[in-house]
Motif scaffolding. Structure first.
Motif, PDB file in Angstrom:
ATOM      1  N   ALA A  88     -55.986  25.219   6.713  1.00 23.37           N
ATOM      2  CA  ALA A  88     -56.541  26.083   5.678  1.00 23.37           C
ATOM      3  C   ALA A  88     -55.448  26.641   4.779  1.00 23.37           C
ATOM      4  O   ALA A  88     -55.594  26.700   3.553  1.00 23.37           O
ATOM      5  N   LEU A  89     -54.323  27.030   5.358  1.00 18.95           N
ATOM      6  CA  LEU A  89     -53.199  27.513   4.560  1.00 18.95           C
ATOM      7  C   LEU A  89     -52.601  26.383   3.728  1.00 18.95           C
ATOM      8  O   LEU A  89     -52.295  26.555   2.546  1.00 18.95           O
ATOM      9  N   HIS A  90     -52.451  25.219   4.334  1.00 20.64           N
ATOM     10  CA  HIS A  90     -51.977  24.062   3.574  1.00 20.64           C
ATOM     11  C   HIS A  90     -52.895  23.766   2.396  1.00 20.64           C
ATOM     12  O   HIS A  90     -52.446  23.336   1.328  1.00 20.64           O
ATOM     13  N   GLY A  91     -54.173  23.987   2.592  1.00 29.35           N
ATOM     14  CA  GLY A  91     -55.141  23.674   1.549  1.00 29.35           C
ATOM     15  C   GLY A  91     -54.936  24.468   0.275  1.00 29.35           C
ATOM     16  O   GLY A  91     -55.425  24.064  -0.783  1.00 29.35           O
ATOM     17  N   ARG A  92     -54.255  25.597   0.355  1.00 27.41           N
ATOM     18  CA  ARG A  92     -53.922  26.325  -0.874  1.00 27.41           C
ATOM     19  C   ARG A  92     -52.418  26.303  -1.150  1.00 27.41           C
ATOM     20  O   ARG A  92     -51.886  27.152  -1.839  1.00 27.41           O
ATOM     21  N   GLY A  93     -51.737  25.277  -0.602  1.00 24.53           N
ATOM     22  CA  GLY A  93     -50.349  25.018  -0.953  1.00 24.53           C
ATOM     23  C   GLY A  93     -49.319  25.841  -0.216  1.00 24.53           C
ATOM     24  O   GLY A  93     -48.168  25.931  -0.656  1.00 24.53           O
ATOM     25  N   VAL A  94     -49.701  26.440   0.930  1.00 26.73           N
ATOM     26  CA  VAL A  94     -48.798  27.297   1.683  1.00 26.73           C
ATOM     27  C   VAL A  94     -48.100  26.490   2.771  1.00 26.73           C
ATOM     28  O   VAL A  94     -48.735  25.710   3.482  1.00 26.73           O
ATOM     29  N   ARG A  95     -46.808  26.673   2.896  1.00 29.94           N
ATOM     30  CA  ARG A  95     -46.053  26.140   4.026  1.00 29.94           C
ATOM     31  C   ARG A  95     -46.169  27.117   5.195  1.00 29.94           C
ATOM     32  O   ARG A  95     -46.205  28.334   5.003  1.00 29.94           O
ATOM     33  N   VAL A  96     -46.186  26.575   6.439  1.00 26.96           N
ATOM     34  CA  VAL A  96     -46.467  27.416   7.601  1.00 26.96           C
ATOM     35  C   VAL A  96     -45.398  27.217   8.677  1.00 26.96           C
ATOM     36  O   VAL A  96     -45.137  26.089   9.109  1.00 26.96           O
ATOM     37  N   ILE A  97     -44.808  28.339   9.100  1.00 29.73           N
ATOM     38  CA  ILE A  97     -43.769  28.358  10.126  1.00 29.73           C
ATOM     39  C   ILE A  97     -44.386  28.750  11.458  1.00 29.73           C
ATOM     40  O   ILE A  97     -45.188  29.677  11.532  1.00 29.73           O
ATOM     41  N   CYS A  98     -43.988  28.058  12.516  1.00 29.21           N
ATOM     42  CA  CYS A  98     -44.503  28.244  13.869  1.00 29.21           C
ATOM     43  C   CYS A  98     -43.551  29.145  14.661  1.00 29.21           C
ATOM     44  O   CYS A  98     -42.439  28.731  15.008  1.00 29.21           O
ATOM     45  N   TYR A  99     -43.986  30.372  14.930  1.00 31.30           N
ATOM     46  CA  TYR A  99     -43.182  31.276  15.752  1.00 31.30           C
ATOM     47  C   TYR A  99     -43.279  30.867  17.215  1.00 31.30           C
ATOM     48  O   TYR A  99     -44.371  30.767  17.779  1.00 31.30           O
ATOM     49  N   ILE A 100     -42.118  30.645  17.843  1.00 32.23           N
ATOM     50  CA  ILE A 100     -42.054  30.295  19.266  1.00 32.23           C
ATOM     51  C   ILE A 100     -40.871  31.042  19.880  1.00 32.23           C
ATOM     52  O   ILE A 100     -39.746  30.977  19.367  1.00 32.23           O
ATOM     53  N   ASN A 101     -41.098  31.719  20.985  1.00 32.26           N
ATOM     54  CA  ASN A 101     -40.011  32.385  21.698  1.00 32.26           C
ATOM     55  C   ASN A 101     -39.300  31.349  22.567  1.00 32.26           C
ATOM     56  O   ASN A 101     -39.920  30.741  23.440  1.00 32.26           O
ATOM     57  N   VAL A 102     -38.021  31.151  22.333  1.00 31.68           N
ATOM     58  CA  VAL A 102     -37.262  30.177  23.118  1.00 31.68           C
ATOM     59  C   VAL A 102     -36.211  30.835  24.010  1.00 31.68           C
ATOM     60  O   VAL A 102     -35.592  30.154  24.824  1.00 31.68           O
ATOM     61  N   GLY A 103     -36.020  32.143  23.856  1.00 29.52           N
ATOM     62  CA  GLY A 103     -34.963  32.814  24.602  1.00 29.52           C
ATOM     63  C   GLY A 103     -35.443  33.723  25.702  1.00 29.52           C
ATOM     64  O   GLY A 103     -34.632  34.226  26.488  1.00 29.52           O
ATOM     65  N   ALA A 104     -36.754  33.960  25.779  1.00 28.58           N
ATOM     66  CA  ALA A 104     -37.302  34.830  26.809  1.00 28.58           C
ATOM     67  C   ALA A 104     -38.592  34.243  27.361  1.00 28.58           C
ATOM     68  O   ALA A 104     -39.355  33.586  26.641  1.00 28.58           O
TER      69      ALA A 104
END
Length: 263
Positions: A73-89
């Motif tokens: 849905a965000l892509h559909g209006r031209g938005v790039r999307v970042i995936c938050y992932i905890n890798v240190g805890a």
């Protein structure tokens, strides 16, 4: 930092983010990672019902708590999307929490349900992170924001060194890029000179409050975005400085809900 997130129920839109051509050295079918440039406005929301209508070109949201429909849905209006992932805890509420061996879980990091990870055990952690990054890629995210990649500066319960952190952070970056995802360096200002080539952008918390924003200049000079947030300062206290540096700056509340004030 992590807060429990309520997923947005969204109707999938047709189309995705802008297509990129594969790089010469990438496996067939692997897209060239998105390369965010300095100055892009953004929204960072890790808590509360997602507001999908902020008029910005970049969203950073929790990877577990949002499905492919939200990303599409965000892509559909031209938005790039970042995936938050905890890798240190380690986080006790994640669906894969039981997969992380008890002996790799260190001291608490100040956030409820979280304990530092022993990042020296890269052979154990690599496949666990690979599954998380696979999830981001399969949901259609453009990039990964790996959190807590400066454990060596904290009281983790493990004798972590700067070299341990460099090796781990490079592994994290490699895992993202193998999946066609761009990857951001979260905080860890001390290691920017060594890690600049390994990361595609930066995410920073409170560099203005600590008088450290100029240390992010190498990312800007390399044409890489710096997504920056302050919690305790008013916009008029730092925006002139960070805008001049080329940072993409916001004021946010600590719980990282939908509210934002952009420079």
């Amino acid at each position: 930092m992590l807060c429990a997130l309520v997923s947005l129920t969204a109707t999938a839109c047709s189309g995705g983010g802008p297509a990129d051509e594969p790089s010469a050295g990438a496996p067939a079918g692997t897209p060239e990672p998105w390369r965010p440039e300095p100055g892009l406005d953004w929204q960072w929301q890790l808590n509360g019902t997602l507001d999908p209508d902020v008029d910005v070109p970049v969203y950073d949201i929790d990877g577990f708590d949002h499905g492919a429909d939200v990303v599409e849905a965000l892509h559909g209006r031209g938005v790039r999307v970042i995936c938050y992932i905890n890798v240190g805890a380690w986080e006790d509420w994640r669906p894969d929490a039981a997969d992380f061996p008890e002996e790799l879980r260190g001291r608490g990091n100040g956030w409820e349900g979280e304990r530092w990870l022993d990042i020296r055990e890269r052979d154990v952690l690599r496949p666990l992170l690979a599954e998380r990054f696979d999830m981001c890629a399969e949901k259609g995210f453009d990039a990964v924001e790996p959190d807590l990649v400066d454990g060596y500066l904290n009281d983790t319960g493990f004798p972590l060194t700067a070299d341990d952190q460099l090796a781990y952070n490079r592994m994290v970056a490699e895992l993202a890029r193998e999946r066609g995802l761009s990857v951001g360096l979260k905080n860890d200002l001390d290691q920017i000179p060594e890690l600049l080539d390994d990361f595609d952008f930066a995410v920073n918390e409170e560099c203005a409050a600590f008088g450290e924003c100029a240390r992010l200049r190498p990312f800007i000079e390399a044409g890489k975005a710096v997504f920056h947030v302050e919690y305790e300062l008013a916009a008029e206290e730092f925006c002139a400085e960070t805008t001049a540096l080329g940072l993409s700056s916001l004021v946010k509340r600590w719980d990282l809900d939908a509210w934002r004030e952009a420079c």
